[in-house]
Write a protein that holds these residues in place. Structure first.
Motif, PDB file in Angstrom:
ATOM      1  N   PRO A 163      66.374  66.960  65.835  1.00 46.66           N
ATOM      2  CA  PRO A 163      65.405  65.868  66.032  1.00 46.66           C
ATOM      3  C   PRO A 163      64.985  65.257  64.706  1.00 46.66           C
ATOM      4  CG  PRO A 163      64.752  67.851  67.253  1.00 46.66           C
ATOM      5  CD  PRO A 163      65.840  68.253  66.290  1.00 46.66           C
ATOM      6  N   SER A 164      64.675  63.980  64.719  1.00 46.95           N
ATOM      7  CA  SER A 164      64.304  63.279  63.485  1.00 46.95           C
ATOM      8  C   SER A 164      63.087  63.902  62.827  1.00 46.95           C
ATOM      9  CB  SER A 164      64.052  61.808  63.782  1.00 46.95           C
ATOM     10  OG  SER A 164      63.023  61.662  64.754  1.00 46.95           O
ATOM     11  N   TRP A 165      62.134  64.399  63.637  1.00 46.38           N
ATOM     12  CA  TRP A 165      60.913  64.938  63.038  1.00 46.38           C
ATOM     13  C   TRP A 165      61.144  66.264  62.318  1.00 46.38           C
ATOM     14  CZ3 TRP A 165      61.596  64.406  68.338  1.00 46.38           C
ATOM     15  CH2 TRP A 165      61.669  65.596  69.088  1.00 46.38           C
ATOM     16  N   PHE A 166      62.224  66.964  62.627  1.00 44.29           N
ATOM     17  CA  PHE A 166      62.545  68.161  61.850  1.00 44.29           C
ATOM     18  C   PHE A 166      62.727  67.769  60.384  1.00 44.29           C
ATOM     19  CE2 PHE A 166      64.624  71.390  65.018  1.00 44.29           C
ATOM     20  CZ  PHE A 166      63.538  71.265  65.860  1.00 44.29           C
ATOM     21  N   VAL A 167      63.499  66.718  60.144  1.00 45.59           N
ATOM     22  CA  VAL A 167      63.791  66.274  58.781  1.00 45.59           C
ATOM     23  C   VAL A 167      62.557  65.653  58.153  1.00 45.59           C
ATOM     24  CG1 VAL A 167      65.330  64.898  57.334  1.00 45.59           C
ATOM     25  CG2 VAL A 167      66.192  65.891  59.467  1.00 45.59           C
ATOM     26  N   GLU A 168      61.824  64.864  58.913  1.00 49.17           N
ATOM     27  CA  GLU A 168      60.610  64.235  58.385  1.00 49.17           C
ATOM     28  C   GLU A 168      59.581  65.284  57.959  1.00 49.17           C
ATOM     29  OE1 GLU A 168      61.405  60.468  61.388  1.00 49.17           O
ATOM     30  OE2 GLU A 168      59.721  61.829  61.764  1.00 49.17           O
ATOM     31  N   ASP A 169      59.381  66.316  58.787  1.00 50.05           N
ATOM     32  CA  ASP A 169      58.445  67.385  58.440  1.00 50.05           C
ATOM     33  C   ASP A 169      58.927  68.159  57.217  1.00 50.05           C
ATOM     34  OD1 ASP A 169      56.997  66.615  60.632  1.00 50.05           O
ATOM     35  OD2 ASP A 169      57.496  68.373  61.865  1.00 50.05           O
ATOM     36  N   LEU A 170      60.237  68.359  57.145  1.00 49.30           N
ATOM     37  CA  LEU A 170      60.833  69.089  56.025  1.00 49.30           C
ATOM     38  C   LEU A 170      60.584  68.364  54.706  1.00 49.30           C
ATOM     39  CD1 LEU A 170      62.789  71.392  55.104  1.00 49.30           C
ATOM     40  CD2 LEU A 170      64.644  69.769  55.531  1.00 49.30           C
ATOM     41  N   VAL A 171      60.872  67.075  54.686  1.00 57.14           N
ATOM     42  CA  VAL A 171      60.682  66.273  53.470  1.00 57.14           C
ATOM     43  C   VAL A 171      59.206  66.249  53.075  1.00 57.14           C
ATOM     44  CG1 VAL A 171      60.828  63.937  52.521  1.00 57.14           C
ATOM     45  CG2 VAL A 171      62.753  64.884  53.816  1.00 57.14           C
ATOM     46  N   ALA A 172      58.320  66.082  54.054  1.00 56.02           N
ATOM     47  CA  ALA A 172      56.879  66.065  53.763  1.00 56.02           C
ATOM     48  C   ALA A 172      56.425  67.394  53.168  1.00 56.02           C
ATOM     49  CB  ALA A 172      56.096  65.748  55.036  1.00 56.02           C
ATOM     50  N   ASP A 173      56.965  68.498  53.676  1.00 50.83           N
ATOM     51  CA  ASP A 173      56.598  69.820  53.178  1.00 50.83           C
ATOM     52  C   ASP A 173      57.038  70.000  51.725  1.00 50.83           C
ATOM     53  OD1 ASP A 173      55.121  72.004  54.011  1.00 50.83           O
ATOM     54  OD2 ASP A 173      56.818  73.081  54.890  1.00 50.83           O
ATOM     55  N   LEU A 174      58.251  69.571  51.401  1.00 46.38           N
ATOM     56  CA  LEU A 174      58.740  69.717  50.033  1.00 46.38           C
ATOM     57  C   LEU A 174      57.962  68.823  49.079  1.00 46.38           C
ATOM     58  CD1 LEU A 174      60.815  71.165  48.244  1.00 46.38           C
ATOM     59  CD2 LEU A 174      62.377  69.245  48.635  1.00 46.38           C
ATOM     60  N   LYS A 175      57.611  67.636  49.533  1.00 44.11           N
ATOM     61  CA  LYS A 175      56.820  66.735  48.698  1.00 44.11           C
ATOM     62  C   LYS A 175      55.469  67.349  48.353  1.00 44.11           C
ATOM     63  CE  LYS A 175      58.683  62.229  50.182  1.00 44.11           C
ATOM     64  NZ  LYS A 175      58.375  60.964  50.898  1.00 44.11           N
ATOM     65  N   SER A 176      54.877  68.070  49.300  1.00 47.08           N
ATOM     66  CA  SER A 176      53.528  68.582  49.104  1.00 47.08           C
ATOM     67  C   SER A 176      53.485  69.908  48.342  1.00 47.08           C
ATOM     68  CB  SER A 176      52.820  68.752  50.452  1.00 47.08           C
ATOM     69  OG  SER A 176      53.456  69.752  51.235  1.00 47.08           O
ATOM     70  N   ASP A 177      54.601  70.640  48.310  1.00 46.45           N
ATOM     71  CA  ASP A 177      54.645  71.941  47.627  1.00 46.45           C
ATOM     72  C   ASP A 177      55.511  71.811  46.380  1.00 46.45           C
ATOM     73  OD1 ASP A 177      54.981  74.566  46.750  1.00 46.45           O
ATOM     74  OD2 ASP A 177      55.040  75.392  48.767  1.00 46.45           O
ATOM     75  N   THR A 178      54.862  71.548  45.266  1.00 49.70           N
ATOM     76  CA  THR A 178      55.619  71.292  44.040  1.00 49.70           C
ATOM     77  C   THR A 178      56.226  72.546  43.446  1.00 49.70           C
ATOM     78  OG1 THR A 178      53.569  71.469  42.761  1.00 49.70           O
ATOM     79  CG2 THR A 178      54.229  69.268  43.479  1.00 49.70           C
ATOM     80  N   SER A 179      55.855  73.738  43.962  1.00 51.54           N
ATOM     81  CA  SER A 179      56.425  74.982  43.436  1.00 51.54           C
ATOM     82  C   SER A 179      57.730  75.366  44.118  1.00 51.54           C
ATOM     83  CB  SER A 179      55.421  76.130  43.580  1.00 51.54           C
ATOM     84  OG  SER A 179      55.189  76.426  44.945  1.00 51.54           O
ATOM     85  N   ALA A 180      58.075  74.677  45.182  1.00 48.38           N
ATOM     86  CA  ALA A 180      59.303  74.991  45.921  1.00 48.38           C
ATOM     87  C   ALA A 180      60.467  74.174  45.383  1.00 48.38           C
ATOM     88  CB  ALA A 180      59.109  74.729  47.406  1.00 48.38           C
ATOM     89  N   ASP A 181      61.616  74.817  45.277  1.00 49.88           N
ATOM     90  CA  ASP A 181      62.843  74.144  44.833  1.00 49.88           C
ATOM     91  C   ASP A 181      63.601  73.545  46.015  1.00 49.88           C
ATOM     92  OD1 ASP A 181      62.793  75.032  41.991  1.00 49.88           O
ATOM     93  OD2 ASP A 181      62.970  77.007  42.906  1.00 49.88           O
TER      94      ASP A 181
END
Length: 266
Positions: free
Chosen positions: A110-128
């Motif tokens: 689903p499109s929201w899987f990717v949208e949520d994923l990108v939002a999560d990475l944007k918000s957590d600057t410690s994650a690679d």
């Protein structure tokens, strides 16, 4: 932040040669190739600047061009999809802030899987790196257990810590569950969804490390990050009633077609 979705696709799969060109019929009976359905899934994601298929095979290139998709040719030496995404980003001239690897065997993503994923990475600057996980219901878990009981390698499962950083990913069903669950019952097992969001520096480092023993044994590309001390953020996603399955084996074709038909996906 600019976002690229790259769909790595190779013809010479050991478990299912020619898999990207496998035909899947939807609710209206129209057959489309797996790579076309994966492309359509990627194009439905909001907030993406560019979508490309990354391949080394002219048959896949021709199929993508036939349905109007964009192709980036990559080396046949790429060991996995992450290496192929890294090369595709370089071949495009770089410059993207986030590169998403939407694997070409998951057309039901689903499109929201990717949208949520990108939002999560944007918000957590410690994650690679970030990757989605989906809590299995009893039906999904029993499907995994059935695959393993019959010697098939099905989906991947994930375990993560209290901060949602990945501890391990496996083609075995982890954690061990002594109980069986009803079809609609929530379980403690999480299905790893084959999508990744990377920062460019993570991709640049990845290709320099080489394949480690865990990646080699499991055949799971994300384990290279864990083996080299990099953190993978696990984004728990909600299927919202949608069925999800990857095309890992020829036996999965009728299963996915049945899911598409039940959801009215053409």
């Amino acid at each position: 932040m600019s976002v690229l979705i790259a769909i790595p696709a190779r013809y010479a799969s050991s478990r299912y040669p020619g898999k990207p060109l496998a035909m899947l019929s939807g609710a209206d009976g129209t057959p489309k190739s797996l790579i076309q359905r994966s492309w359509e899934a990627a194009k439905s994601v909001n907030g993406v600047d560019q979508v490309v298929v990354a391949t080394d095979d002219t048959r896949i290139r021709d199929e993508v061009q036939e349905f109007g998709g964009e192709v980036v040719m990559t080396s046949s030496e790429c060991a996995n999809g992450t290496e192929r995404c890294a090369e595709a980003h370089v071949n495009l001239g770089g410059g993207f802030d986030i590169i998403v690897n939407l694997q070409g065997d998951a057309p039901l993503t689903p499109s929201w899987f990717v949208e949520d994923l990108v939002a999560d990475l944007k918000s957590d600057t410690s994650a690679d790196v970030a990757t989605p996980v989906l809590r299995c219901d009893g039906e999904a878990l029993n499907g995994f257990l059935d695959d393993r009981a019959h010697g098939r390698v099905g989906g991947t499962t994930a375990v993560f810590d209290a901060s949602r950083y990945g501890l391990y990913f496996s083609k075995e069903v982890i954690p061990f569950t002594p109980d069986r669950y009803g079809d609609g019952e929530a379980t403690p097992v999480f299905h790893h969804v084959g999508v990744y969001a990377y920062r460019p520096t993570a991709l640049e480092q990845y290709v320099t490390w080489g394949c480690g023993p865990l990646e080699s044994l499991e055949g799971l590309e994300q384990l290279r990050f864990l083996e080299n001390g990099r953190r993978i953020l696990c984004t728990e996603v909600d299927a919202k009633g949608r069925k999800f399955w990857e095309l890992n084996n020829p036996e999965d074709v009728p299963r996915i077609e049945s899911m598409m038909q039940a959801m009215g996906m053409c």
